[in-house]
Every structure is written in structure tokens, then in C-alpha cells.
Design a protein around this motif. Structure first.
Motif, PDB file in Angstrom:
ATOM      1  N   MET A  79      21.144   8.851  63.159  1.00  0.00           N
ATOM      2  CA  MET A  79      21.005   7.427  63.471  1.00  0.00           C
ATOM      3  C   MET A  79      19.573   7.115  64.132  1.00  0.00           C
ATOM      4  O   MET A  79      19.174   7.870  65.043  1.00  0.00           O
ATOM      5  CB  MET A  79      22.184   7.110  64.291  1.00  0.00           C
ATOM      6  CG  MET A  79      23.570   7.066  63.742  1.00  0.00           C
ATOM      7  SD  MET A  79      23.788   6.084  62.249  1.00  0.00           S
ATOM      8  CE  MET A  79      23.798   4.514  63.225  1.00  0.00           C
ATOM      9  N   LEU A  80      18.947   6.189  63.641  1.00  0.00           N
ATOM     10  CA  LEU A  80      17.640   5.686  64.187  1.00  0.00           C
ATOM     11  C   LEU A  80      17.874   5.218  65.576  1.00  0.00           C
ATOM     12  O   LEU A  80      18.969   4.375  66.001  1.00  0.00           O
ATOM     13  CB  LEU A  80      17.071   4.531  63.216  1.00  0.00           C
ATOM     14  CG  LEU A  80      16.335   5.016  62.086  1.00  0.00           C
ATOM     15  CD1 LEU A  80      15.950   3.839  61.279  1.00  0.00           C
ATOM     16  CD2 LEU A  80      15.030   5.614  62.462  1.00  0.00           C
TER      17      LEU A  80
ATOM     18  N   THR B 259      11.099  -0.457  63.996  1.00  0.00           N
ATOM     19  CA  THR B 259      12.435   0.195  63.741  1.00  0.00           C
ATOM     20  C   THR B 259      13.546  -1.002  63.665  1.00  0.00           C
ATOM     21  O   THR B 259      13.530  -1.608  64.657  1.00  0.00           O
ATOM     22  CB  THR B 259      12.687   1.164  64.724  1.00  0.00           C
ATOM     23  OG1 THR B 259      11.592   2.296  64.681  1.00  0.00           O
ATOM     24  CG2 THR B 259      14.076   2.035  64.372  1.00  0.00           C
TER      25      THR B 259
ATOM     26  N   PRO C 295      17.325  -0.583  63.855  1.00  0.00           N
ATOM     27  CA  PRO C 295      18.487   0.188  63.753  1.00  0.00           C
ATOM     28  C   PRO C 295      19.733  -0.489  62.939  1.00  0.00           C
ATOM     29  O   PRO C 295      20.733   0.291  62.307  1.00  0.00           O
ATOM     30  CB  PRO C 295      18.703   0.085  65.206  1.00  0.00           C
ATOM     31  CG  PRO C 295      17.582  -0.113  65.886  1.00  0.00           C
ATOM     32  CD  PRO C 295      16.726  -1.198  65.058  1.00  0.00           C
TER      33      PRO C 295
ATOM     34  N   GLN D  88      19.228   0.632  59.539  1.00  0.00           N
ATOM     35  CA  GLN D  88      18.906   1.976  59.385  1.00  0.00           C
ATOM     36  C   GLN D  88      17.667   1.910  58.844  1.00  0.00           C
ATOM     37  O   GLN D  88      17.480   2.749  57.785  1.00  0.00           O
ATOM     38  CB  GLN D  88      19.992   2.824  58.976  1.00  0.00           C
ATOM     39  CG  GLN D  88      20.941   3.030  59.882  1.00  0.00           C
ATOM     40  CD  GLN D  88      20.489   3.813  61.146  1.00  0.00           C
ATOM     41  OE1 GLN D  88      20.364   5.211  61.249  1.00  0.00           O
ATOM     42  NE2 GLN D  88      20.358   3.180  62.149  1.00  0.00           N
TER      43      GLN D  88
ATOM     44  N   GLY E  47      15.618   9.010  61.810  1.00  0.00           N
ATOM     45  CA  GLY E  47      17.237   8.875  61.106  1.00  0.00           C
ATOM     46  C   GLY E  47      17.637  10.054  60.459  1.00  0.00           C
ATOM     47  O   GLY E  47      18.606   9.738  59.673  1.00  0.00           O
TER      48      GLY E  47
END
Length: 385
Positions: free
Chosen positions: A1-2, A273, A275, A278, A338
Motif C-alpha cells: 500500500m502506498l 501520492t 493513497p 493508490q 505501493g
């Protein structure tokens, strides 16, 4: 996961006194008075357009690049910093760097820049040889460069970078060594030492100057100058960056560690980024100052906006992180891309077998051989078409 990395802010000021023949940055020679007030307003509209992408995230560093940001008055730089602080959370004591041309330096401005919130100065010296400076098209000479650094120090700046180039037209090894010697005599905290390259879309690329050193001589310059810097207590922490203990460029470290950054200003690039999606997004602004001023803060100001393809993330990370002498931790790769580490299994196997990369205790870094042939190492991680 980022996972969210640190966030930096890059602010581009695109004007300079004169475009240098080797420069491929988005810079434009000054013609008449600069539109400082209009550009400040455009920068803040630009920032407000990007705010929804970074709500609540603190900024860990600010970097004014160009062009020549020191063409703007200290009052204007302070207004930009104040405008940023009103719209974003700034970490206490964050690094704020201003790129400066020694040919545009003034003593009273340094004091005013420091009061405005700048705490790190980066001087584009390039050389202390007046002949080399003339051949590079610089507007300053060695005396002005030394004077400017000393004036900044007298004004209270204790975190100063000097940009130096080597493999310059008609430069030999003793000349390159003297440049480093004169830079060290000024007692900076950081030195960026990099080779002149003939970049596309520059005057030097179209009409290469006479006397560019051959590759073997350029390599000798690099090795000898590295030894000089090491003997003076400067640690090489990145391909072209050397610093005294604790004085690494926090802003540039964030780039090399695949951190996030907002980019505002004409032609400025950002990497963010996301999240929830992703995904990692890159976006950049229109390059020409007039077009930027007309559209800043509106969707038309974007020169591009795209998600980085998953198959390119490994290469994008390595392109930055392998520049660091200490490399990176596998856990950092997974958090910032990720991707599982296994995604790089095949190219890593090739790189290790060729003695280009070393993998030990969860950390990856270039060997001495890999550092010398870094472009070949990176080619291994390019996704197949």
C-alpha cells in the motif's frame, strides 16, 4: 500500500538577466521591469488550485529556483512565503532555499532575504576561473562570486551551497582542482559539483564550444575533485552533492528519496501520492511566463497532468534513489511505490550479478562500478515496451 512521504514545495521564478548557452531550464532573459506583483498573485492562485491535492499535509522544505529568483526583491520573496504560510502548514524550522546569481547579489538584500524567511542560499558560481565563466556566458566574474558569498555570510547566512561545474570548455585538471580549492576557501556548508553536459535545445548543443574535455579527462577531474572534497570533510551523499555533517539539502533529498512535491510557477513540475487512489500523479504548469500569468489558477494553466503507469514506478523510484550513496531500504521502496519488492526481482538479479548493485540487510545501493555506469544500471529497470 502506498504511504504518504514528506511534502516539499518548489517555486519557479523563470526570469534571468541573460540565458546561458548551456542552460536547458525554463528560463527567460529579462526584458524591462519584472512583473513581480502580478507573478506573486499568479503563484498564489496556482497554489490554491493545487491545495485540494494536499489538504492537511505539512510542508518540509521550500525551494525558490529559476531562472534567477534573486532578481525578485526580498519584499516579494517574503510576500510569497507569507502567502504560502497562510495556505499550507509549514513545519517549524523548515529549510527555505533561494537560488542566487552572484552577478545580481547585493548586501542589503541578503539581510532582507533572511528576515523574509530564507535560511539557505544556493549560489550558481559554476567556476572561479574568469576565462571559463566567460566561455559559459555567465554575467559574473570570480571576484563577484567571492564577494557575494562573503556578503551572504556577513548577513547571517550559515547554510550556503555553491554550484560548481567541471569538464568546461578549455578546462584542464589543475583548473578544475583550483575551482574546488577556491570554493572550499569560502567555507560553504554544501557544494554541488557536476559535469557540464550539452543538453538538447541549448545553444551549446546546437553549436558545441571548442575544447570540451574528453571522457577520460572528465573522469579524472571528477575523481580528483571528489578526493579534495572528502579531505576537506565534505561527505558525498549523492552523485553530485557534497555536504558537511548535517547540512545535506533537505529539499533535494526529498526528491531523491521519491518524496512528494508541489510545483508552482511557470513550467514547475509536481509529484503527488494519492493513497485513496493508490496512484502517483505528476502535473506541470505552462512554461511561458506570459501564458502562465494569463491562466494561473485555472485548469488551462496545466501543461500536463497524468498518473504514473504502474509498470514505470519501479524505474521512476530507482532513477532517483540510486543517485544516493547510501541507497535505500526495501521497505521505503514498497511504501513509496505501493509495489512489492518482488516486482524488481529480475532486474535486481542482473544488477547484482554484474556487481552493479549491492543488496545487504534490506538495503540497496550502487557499488563503485555501478555508480560509474549508473545509466546502464537504470536501463535494467526500464519497463519493456
Amino acid at each position: 500500500m502506498l504511504q504518504l512521504p514528506p511534502l516539499a514545495l518548489y517555486i519557479h521564478i523563470p526570469w534571468c538577466v541573460k540565458k546561458c548557452p548551456y542552460c536547458d531550464f525554463n528560463s527567460h532573459g529579462q526584458q524591462g521591469a519584472l512583473p513581480e506583483a502580478e507573478y506573486i498573485a499568479a503563484l498564489l492562485r496556482d497554489l490554491e488550485q493545487d491545495l485540494p491535492l494536499v489538504w492537511g499535509r505539512p510542508v518540509s522544505s521550500i525551494f525558490f529556483g529559476g531562472g534567477t529568483p534573486s532578481l525578485f526583491s526580498a519584499q516579494s520573496i517574503g510576500a510569497i512565503i507569507d502567502g504560502v504560510a497562510a495556505r499550507l502548514r509549514l513545519r517549524p524550522g523548515l529549510e527555505v532555499t533561494l537560488e542566487t546569481n552572484p552577478g545580481t547579489a547585493e548586501y542589503d538584500r541578503f539581510e532582507a532575504y533572511r528576515r523574509a524567511g530564507v535560511n539557505r542560499i544556493s549560489f550558481g558560481v559554476q567556476s572561479f576561473d574568469d576565462g571559463c565563466l566567460a566561455r559559459l556566458g555567465r554575467i559574473h566574474d570570480s571576484t563577484q562570486a567571492e564577494w557575494a558569498v562573503k556578503q551572504a555570510q556577513d548577513a547571517g547566512f550559515d547554510n550556503i551551497n555553491l554550484d560548481l561545474m567541471y569538464a568546461l570548455p578549455q578546462q584542464d585538471l589543475p583548473m578544475a582542482e583550483r575551482d574546488v580549492e577556491r570554493a572550499l576557501a569560502l567555507q560553504p556548508t554544501h557544494i554541488s559539483h557536476y559535469q557540464l553536459t550539452l543538453e538538447p535545445n541549448t545553444l551549446f548543443h546546437a553549436r558545441p564550444p571548442a575544447g570540451i574535455p574528453e571522457d577520460d579527462l572528465a573522469w579524472d577531474m571528477q575523481e580528483h575533485c571528489q578526493a579534495q572534497l572528502a579531505a576537506a570533510g565534505f561527505d558525498q551523499y549523492e552523485v553530485s552533492a557534497y555536504a558537511r555533517e548535517g547540512r545535506q539539502s533537505q529539499h533535494n533529498l526529498n526528491y531523491w528519496q521519491f518524496g512528494d512535491y508541489l510545483g508552482i510557477g511557470a513550467g514547475a513540475h509536481g509529484k503527488l501520492t494519492l493513497p485513496a487512489e493508490q496512484a502517483i500523479r505528476r502535473r506541470w504548469k505552462r512554461k511561458h511566463p506570459a501564458a502562465y500569468l494569463d491562466t494561473a489558477g485555472r485548469p488551462e494553466s496545466l501543461g500536463g497532468d497524468e498518473l504514473i503507469a504502474i509498470e514505470r514506478l519501479g524505474f521512476e523510484f530507482m532513477l532517483n534513489a540510486l543517485r544516493l550513496n547510501n541507497g535505500f531500504e526495501i521497505a521505503q521502496f514498497e511504501a513509496r511505490t505501493g509495489l512489492p519488492w518482488s516486482a524488481l526481482a529480475e532486474p535486481m538479479e542482473h544488477a547484482v550479478s554484474r556487481d552493479w548493485l549491492l543488496l545487504e540487510q534490506g538495503r540497496v545501493r550502487c557499488t563503485e562500478l555501478g555508480a560509474r555506469f549508473l545509466n546502464d544500471v537504470l536501463d535494467l529497470f526500464l519497463p519493456s515496451e
